[in-house]
Design an enzyme around this catalytic site. Structure first.
Site, short mmCIF file in Angstrom:
data_model
loop_
_atom_site.label_atom_id
_atom_site.label_comp_id
_atom_site.label_asym_id
_atom_site.label_seq_id
_atom_site.Cartn_x
_atom_site.Cartn_y
_atom_site.Cartn_z
N GLY A 126 99.73 -15.22 -53.17
CA GLY A 126 99.52 -16.09 -52.03
C GLY A 126 98.53 -17.21 -52.30
N HIS B 59 99.43 -6.63 -44.01
CA HIS B 59 99.64 -7.39 -42.77
C HIS B 59 100.81 -8.34 -42.98
CE1 HIS B 59 97.60 -10.55 -44.98
NE2 HIS B 59 96.48 -9.83 -45.05
N GLU B 60 101.07 -9.18 -42.00
CA GLU B 60 102.24 -10.06 -42.06
C GLU B 60 102.19 -11.00 -43.26
OE1 GLU B 60 105.80 -11.80 -41.41
OE2 GLU B 60 105.02 -9.95 -40.50
N ASP C 4 94.48 -16.92 -51.66
CA ASP C 4 93.53 -16.75 -52.76
C ASP C 4 93.86 -17.80 -53.82
OD1 ASP C 4 92.08 -14.17 -51.95
OD2 ASP C 4 94.18 -13.59 -51.78
N SER D 89 93.98 -11.79 -43.22
CA SER D 89 93.22 -11.13 -44.28
C SER D 89 92.95 -9.70 -43.87
CB SER D 89 91.89 -11.85 -44.54
OG SER D 89 91.04 -11.08 -45.35
N SER D 90 92.97 -8.79 -44.84
CA SER D 90 92.65 -7.40 -44.54
C SER D 90 91.22 -7.26 -44.03
CB SER D 90 92.85 -6.54 -45.80
OG SER D 90 94.20 -6.55 -46.20
N GLN E 98 92.44 -17.53 -57.43
CA GLN E 98 93.10 -16.42 -58.10
C GLN E 98 94.50 -16.82 -58.57
OE1 GLN E 98 93.11 -12.11 -56.67
NE2 GLN E 98 95.07 -12.82 -55.88
N HIS F 209 101.12 -10.25 -46.29
CA HIS F 209 101.68 -9.49 -47.41
C HIS F 209 103.20 -9.37 -47.29
CE1 HIS F 209 97.50 -7.66 -47.32
NE2 HIS F 209 97.59 -8.05 -48.58
#
EC number: 6.3.2.1
Length: 279
Positions: free
Chosen positions: A144, A30-31, A147, A182-183, A150, A33
């Site tokens: 990003g 998505h945008e 997260d 988010s996916s 992470q 990413h």
């Protein structure tokens, strides 16, 4: 753009490149990413992306099998961003034999927040990221802030393992109503999608309470959890932490102006969403 699944072919293609910028993903782009790809280009050339849905970071009752896989659409999006190579290995390419060696983060980072509710998640993340870094050998990798935990774990891992990779943090991309991209947003029903921005609004209220001088952080967190619960969410946590190490701040650290972040994870219906906001 070359689409490569073989580790050896990837290494052959990238031989001699010493300014590679790398963006690892699980696809369904998505945008958010795509913004990572653009940021990567500012820090290196060529840009290499990966798409791999990593079984190691999914728990037994999580959504590995139904996680959206949209490779052809993803390829078209990456081509428009002038990505040089897409590394899209199969599970057999990445794990031709059982992955017996794992990279486990320290307990103080890996077993809190997301790690508490998703045991083994960050071991799966660190293992696949380390393996991808070994395959791509980038100078820069972009992750990003969406997260956040992470990002902190991967950054510390690269420092402590002396991996020659600079970790660049990218700001969270949001829809106009504030929902972090988010996916997993595609799992939301129409009614749930209308409610979903409340998560970001709740974080904003937490931030404002701290900035307005409220110092009982536990009370602020409880209030946020109660608010979400009253609206039909199932919160796992709302937690205010120091940005540097995700440790809960002391009163003295708050007064000294230590940079903070509030992080949350909550289920809306069957969909678990995470978000955070720096304070």
């Amino acid at each position: 753009m070359k689409v490569i699944s073989s580790i050896q072919e990837l290494r052959d293609q990238l031989r001699g490149q010493n300014r590679t910028a790398f963006v690892p993903t699980m696809g369904n782009l998505h945008e958010g990413h795509l913004s990572l790809m653009r940021l990567a280009r500012q820090h290196g050339d060529p840009v290499v992306a990966s798409i791999f849905v990593n079984r190691l970071q999914f728990g037994p009752n999580e959504d590995f099998d139904k996680y959206p896989r949209t490779l052809q659409e993803d390829i078209e999006k990456l081509q428009k961003e002038n990505v040089y190579v897409l590394f899209a290995p199969t599970e057999r390419d990445m794990y031709p034999e059982p992955q017996e060696y794992r990279v486990q983060p320290p307990h103080d980072l890996g077993d809190i927040l997301e790690g508490e509710f998703r045991p083994g998640f960050f071991t799966g993340v660190c293992t696949v990221v380390t393996k991808l870094m070994a395959c791509v050998q980038p100078r820069v990798a972009v992750f990003g802030k969406k997260d956040y935990q992470q990002l902190m774990i991967v950054r510390r891992m690269c420092q402590q393992l002396a991996l020659p990779v600079e970790i660049v943090a990218a700001e969270t991309v949001r829809d106009a109503d504030g929902l972090a991209l988010s996916s997993r947003n595609r799992y939301l029903s129409e009614a749930e999608r209308a409610e979903a921005p409340e998560l970001a609004k709740t974080l904003a209220r937490v931030r404002d309470a701290v900035l307005d001088g409220e110092r009982d952080l536990a009370a602020i967190e409880r209030r946020a959890v109660a608010h979400l619960s009253a609206r039909g969410w199932q919160p796992d946590y709302v937690s205010i932490r120091r940005r540097e190490n995700l440790v809960a701040p002391s009163a003295a650290q708050i007064e000294a102006g230590d940079p903070l972040v509030v992080l949350t994870a909550a289920k809306l219906g069957a969909t678990r969403l995470i978000d955070n906001l720096e304070i």
